[in-house]
Design a protein around this motif. Sequence first.
Motif: not given
Length: 541
Positions: A270-277
């Motif tokens: 998959x793709x590692x990302x940074x985010x927020x719910x």
Amino acid sequence: MERFAALLDRLVLTPQRNGKIRLLVDHFGTTPDPDRGYALAALTGDLSIASVKPAMLRALVTERMDEVLFGYSYDYVGDLAETIALVWPERPGPAADLSLADVVEALGAASRLDGPRIVERCLDGLDASGRYALLKLVTGELRVGVTARLAKQALARLGGKDVIEIEEIWHGLAPPYEALFAWLEGRGPRPVSEALAPFRPVMLAQALDEAELPGLDPAAYAAEWKWDGIRVQAVSEKGVRRLYSRTGDDISGAFPDMLEELAFEGAIDGELLVGRESGTGIAVAPFGDLQQRLNRKTVTPRLMKSHPAFIRAYDLLQDGTEDLRPLGFAERRRRLEAFVARAGSPRIDLSPIVAFDDWDALARLRAEPPKDDRLDEVAEGLMLKRWDSAYVPGRPKGPWFKWKRDPYTVDAVLMYAQRGHGRRSSFYSDYTFGVWAGPEEAPELVPVGKAYFGFTDEELRELDRFVRNNTTERFGPVRAVRAEPAHGLVLEVAFEGLNRSTRHRSGIAMRFPRINRLRWDKPPGEADRIETLRRLLPSEG
């Protein structure tokens, strides 16, 4: 050390990929164990010398020469190892007949008190080339244009193997790799990796030539967004959890919060990302936020909270003990959906399948992705995958395509130039550029990015000549260049996107900037303004 030093010198001076592979094959084939194994470990980043740090090296050299003079030298050269190697004042004594293994094993067993003194004795017994190699070795910053993947390809050529065979066993090996070399040379069996949660060589996509689209059946392909993160493999087996980059580097240490979420038995691609719910899932933050987490040996709880990592899954390679790679993508996708649902982690979600009827409809989506909190300017384009494609390591032609969005371009003005490294060390090859801001009657340039590739060797010489002939100020290895509305050099810069940045005065950070072409024909006053770039920024959300 002489052989290792000669190898580094030749690698620096050999820009071509195939030339570097030939040098590595020759070195591995003619250098005895364990020296060649330690050279391999240094090149792949798997050699760590904890007893010596850069600050200790600075302290060593300033014991022998004036600190101010060393500072001037370092400013000019721009590389710590190269500077110390050139200015090191030797003390009379016999030349050292040191092997690479002698040095590595002595430093590996040394304390932080003893390590610098061992380095000092070695520096006294080596010539400038040997000193440079030693210092690069202990700092771990070789910068010779060799990736771990390239080194593995050289090993494959040495032994007449497929590089995938080497990648499959790599994480069960340790320096100096004597069993590996024995297998490659036909003197021993293939090493058996008993490491849990191993890396599985990844399947890569071909860049899509749009002229090929009419010959492809839209019904045969699934489409997904190409996410602006980094490709990872999340593996969990019998309590061992690892996170790998696409090249097989173990990046688990930088993402302990992500490891906690791997409460399953299997392997996800998959793709590692940074985010927020958010209300509709996990919203993706710009790539600049992910960069805050990358290349760290440790990460603070505060950073994990402010920049939470997550994985957007798009393939399932292992489900429990079952290897799913021989199955078609449609079946693996069905299994992936059930697997992610069972895992139940808020930090692992599915990359959605993009519905489309024909290539024209998909082209419109690629040009203008839907605006929602799961995309919002972070989709680099599209991935096309044949529904019937098995997961085949490498880059097979036909099963998978990447269809990236066209890059953005901007006309910017050259502001600063810095000396390069390696074969570019005598050229000003790293360029900072800016766009106009402020009132139109009295504009000023604000820096918006830096680039060091995208031009030919001939253009590099022209750029270097321009920098030297138009220098207005000098700051060590950096020169300020004349940049006015009526005088200067315009660079057409291509980039993949923009992020907001509090670290830059312009408030903007560019994603993958590179020089697209030199605009000798364009007056600097006609370059773009900051407002043009601000309109491209993602919405605050």
